[in-house]
Design a protein around this motif. Structure first.
Motif, PDB file in Angstrom:
ATOM      1  N   GLU A  96       0.830  -1.208   0.000  1.00  0.00           N
ATOM      2  CA  GLU A  96       0.000   0.000   0.000  1.00  0.00           C
ATOM      3  C   GLU A  96       0.860   1.251   0.000  1.00  0.00           C
ATOM      4  N   LEU A  97       0.527   2.177  -0.910  1.00  0.00           N
ATOM      5  CA  LEU A  97       1.234   3.450  -0.998  1.00  0.00           C
ATOM      6  C   LEU A  97       0.216   4.575  -1.065  1.00  0.00           C
ATOM      7  N   LEU A  98       0.312   5.489  -0.122  1.00  0.00           N
ATOM      8  CA  LEU A  98      -0.518   6.689  -0.103  1.00  0.00           C
ATOM      9  C   LEU A  98       0.430   7.871  -0.224  1.00  0.00           C
ATOM     10  N   ASP A 108       5.653   0.697 -11.526  1.00  0.00           N
ATOM     11  CA  ASP A 108       5.049  -0.613 -11.730  1.00  0.00           C
ATOM     12  C   ASP A 108       4.165  -0.927 -10.531  1.00  0.00           C
ATOM     13  N   ILE A 109       2.861  -1.037 -10.753  1.00  0.00           N
ATOM     14  CA  ILE A 109       1.932  -1.394  -9.686  1.00  0.00           C
ATOM     15  C   ILE A 109       1.487  -2.825  -9.940  1.00  0.00           C
ATOM     16  N   ARG A 110       1.863  -3.718  -9.031  1.00  0.00           N
ATOM     17  CA  ARG A 110       1.580  -5.140  -9.205  1.00  0.00           C
ATOM     18  C   ARG A 110       0.169  -5.476  -8.743  1.00  0.00           C
ATOM     19  N   SER A 111      -0.269  -6.691  -9.018  1.00  0.00           N
ATOM     20  CA  SER A 111      -1.666  -7.099  -8.828  1.00  0.00           C
ATOM     21  C   SER A 111      -2.201  -6.884  -7.418  1.00  0.00           C
ATOM     22  N   GLN A 112      -1.392  -7.058  -6.386  1.00  0.00           N
ATOM     23  CA  GLN A 112      -1.859  -6.862  -5.011  1.00  0.00           C
ATOM     24  C   GLN A 112      -1.575  -5.452  -4.496  1.00  0.00           C
ATOM     25  N   GLY A 113      -0.962  -4.606  -5.324  1.00  0.00           N
ATOM     26  CA  GLY A 113      -0.564  -3.274  -4.890  1.00  0.00           C
ATOM     27  C   GLY A 113      -1.684  -2.257  -5.000  1.00  0.00           C
ATOM     28  N   SER A 114      -1.570  -1.199  -4.192  1.00  0.00           N
ATOM     29  CA  SER A 114      -2.520  -0.095  -4.289  1.00  0.00           C
ATOM     30  C   SER A 114      -1.770   1.220  -4.141  1.00  0.00           C
ATOM     31  N   LEU A 115      -2.130   2.184  -4.972  1.00  0.00           N
ATOM     32  CA  LEU A 115      -1.515   3.502  -4.940  1.00  0.00           C
ATOM     33  C   LEU A 115      -2.607   4.550  -4.976  1.00  0.00           C
ATOM     34  N   SER A 125       3.149   0.785 -15.613  1.00  0.00           N
ATOM     35  CA  SER A 125       2.447  -0.469 -15.856  1.00  0.00           C
ATOM     36  C   SER A 125       1.622  -0.789 -14.618  1.00  0.00           C
ATOM     37  N   VAL A 126       0.387  -1.215 -14.858  1.00  0.00           N
ATOM     38  CA  VAL A 126      -0.548  -1.538 -13.790  1.00  0.00           C
ATOM     39  C   VAL A 126      -1.120  -2.919 -14.102  1.00  0.00           C
ATOM     40  N   GLU A 127      -0.841  -3.891 -13.234  1.00  0.00           N
ATOM     41  CA  GLU A 127      -1.337  -5.248 -13.446  1.00  0.00           C
ATOM     42  C   GLU A 127      -2.817  -5.349 -13.101  1.00  0.00           C
ATOM     43  N   ASP A 128      -3.481  -6.364 -13.674  1.00  0.00           N
ATOM     44  CA  ASP A 128      -4.867  -6.652 -13.322  1.00  0.00           C
ATOM     45  C   ASP A 128      -4.963  -6.882 -11.829  1.00  0.00           C
ATOM     46  N   GLY A 129      -5.981  -6.289 -11.209  1.00  0.00           N
ATOM     47  CA  GLY A 129      -6.193  -6.460  -9.778  1.00  0.00           C
ATOM     48  C   GLY A 129      -5.574  -5.357  -8.938  1.00  0.00           C
ATOM     49  N   ALA A 130      -4.690  -4.555  -9.522  1.00  0.00           N
ATOM     50  CA  ALA A 130      -4.063  -3.457  -8.783  1.00  0.00           C
ATOM     51  C   ALA A 130      -5.057  -2.315  -8.617  1.00  0.00           C
ATOM     52  N   TYR A 131      -4.804  -1.463  -7.622  1.00  0.00           N
ATOM     53  CA  TYR A 131      -5.674  -0.317  -7.343  1.00  0.00           C
ATOM     54  C   TYR A 131      -4.869   0.949  -7.571  1.00  0.00           C
ATOM     55  N   LEU A 132      -5.446   1.884  -8.330  1.00  0.00           N
ATOM     56  CA  LEU A 132      -4.781   3.157  -8.603  1.00  0.00           C
ATOM     57  C   LEU A 132      -5.817   4.256  -8.628  1.00  0.00           C
ATOM     58  N   THR A 133      -5.602   5.275  -7.813  1.00  0.00           N
ATOM     59  CA  THR A 133      -6.462   6.450  -7.852  1.00  0.00           C
ATOM     60  C   THR A 133      -5.570   7.690  -7.787  1.00  0.00           C
ATOM     61  N   GLY A 134      -5.896   8.691  -8.605  1.00  0.00           N
ATOM     62  CA  GLY A 134      -5.100   9.916  -8.692  1.00  0.00           C
ATOM     63  C   GLY A 134      -4.854  10.260 -10.142  1.00  0.00           C
ATOM     64  N   SER A 135      -4.118  11.329 -10.365  1.00  0.00           N
ATOM     65  CA  SER A 135      -3.834  11.741 -11.736  1.00  0.00           C
ATOM     66  C   SER A 135      -2.522  11.115 -12.202  1.00  0.00           C
ATOM     67  N   ILE A 136      -2.432  10.915 -13.510  1.00  0.00           N
ATOM     68  CA  ILE A 136      -1.226  10.348 -14.113  1.00  0.00           C
ATOM     69  C   ILE A 136      -0.727  11.325 -15.167  1.00  0.00           C
ATOM     70  N   ASP A 137       0.531  11.726 -15.048  1.00  0.00           N
ATOM     71  CA  ASP A 137       1.181  12.616 -15.999  1.00  0.00           C
ATOM     72  C   ASP A 137       2.345  11.841 -16.609  1.00  0.00           C
ATOM     73  N   ILE A 138       2.176  11.413 -17.855  1.00  0.00           N
ATOM     74  CA  ILE A 138       3.226  10.652 -18.530  1.00  0.00           C
ATOM     75  C   ILE A 138       4.041  11.619 -19.374  1.00  0.00           C
ATOM     76  N   ARG A 139       5.338  11.673 -19.078  1.00  0.00           N
ATOM     77  CA  ARG A 139       6.249  12.585 -19.761  1.00  0.00           C
ATOM     78  C   ARG A 139       7.011  11.832 -20.835  1.00  0.00           C
ATOM     79  N   ARG A 140       7.307  12.497 -21.916  1.00  0.00           N
ATOM     80  CA  ARG A 140       8.090  11.869 -22.982  1.00  0.00           C
ATOM     81  C   ARG A 140       9.542  11.702 -22.580  1.00  0.00           C
ATOM     82  N   GLU A 141      10.036  12.588 -21.735  1.00  0.00           N
ATOM     83  CA  GLU A 141      11.398  12.489 -21.236  1.00  0.00           C
ATOM     84  C   GLU A 141      11.329  12.171 -19.751  1.00  0.00           C
ATOM     85  N   SER A 142      12.458  11.837 -19.185  1.00  0.00           N
ATOM     86  CA  SER A 142      12.519  11.522 -17.769  1.00  0.00           C
ATOM     87  C   SER A 142      11.907  12.657 -16.959  1.00  0.00           C
ATOM     88  N   ALA A 143      11.139  12.306 -15.948  1.00  0.00           N
ATOM     89  CA  ALA A 143      10.517  13.306 -15.093  1.00  0.00           C
ATOM     90  C   ALA A 143      11.576  14.189 -14.432  1.00  0.00           C
TER      91      ALA A 143
END
Length: 158
Positions: A96-98, A108-115, A125-143
């Motif tokens: 669990e990550l808050l 990488d959020i694995r199947s039992q993980g939550s963010l 990458s988010v596996e089936d079964g993982a929990y993700l809530t929040g905004s996602i900002d994907i950058r073309r270059e390294s953050a």
């Protein structure tokens, strides 16, 4: 005298100082991976504050505060409970990550993980079964190359 087929000289493994060296070398070689040495925060540990520096970390315990390891990997293990903003090259979530994540390369959020938190990444990458809530900002270059606080202007096509 009968030859036993072995040498009991200084190179023998029966020497306890050599055994220690051999097992340390084996342990060192097995713990070295593509991300370098890794520290572990065990299940029974609770850390409140800031974790920073260099070296990857596996968190199986509880961490509250902030984690800043920009060139390394942070792994929230299956037993890990983290309430912190994380800035690292790679972030792997099995527990669990808050908190907000700034991954220079990959999240990488694995199947039992939550963010629960906002994410700035180059790859995710988010596996089936993982929990993700929040905004996602994907950058073309390294953050980290883009700068943590620099806004990226949207490109307009005319």
């Amino acid at each position: 005298m009968v030859d036993q087929g072995f040498d009991a000289g200084p190179s023998s493994v029966s020497d306890p100082t050599r055994q220690g060296w051999a097992s340390n070398a084996a342990r060192s070689a097995s713990s070295t991976s593509s991300v370098g040495p890794q520290s572990t925060i065990g299940k029974s540990l609770i850390i409140k504050g800031e974790i920073s520096g260099s070296g990857s970390v596996l968190i199986e315990g509880n961490v509250e505060g902030s984690i800043d390891l920009p060139g390394d990997r942070v792994t929230v293990g299956r037993n890990g409970r983290v309430s912190a903003n994380i800035s690292a090259q790679d972030i792997v979530v099995l527990g669990e990550l808050l908190g907000n994540c700034n991954a220079g390369d990959h999240l990488d959020i694995r199947s039992q993980g939550s963010l629960s938190g906002d994410v700035v990444v180059s790859r995710i990458s988010v596996e089936d079964g993982a929990y993700l809530t929040g905004s996602i900002d994907i950058r073309r270059e390294s953050a980290f190359e883009a700068g943590e606080h620099e806004p990226i202007e949207p490109s307009h096509v005319n």
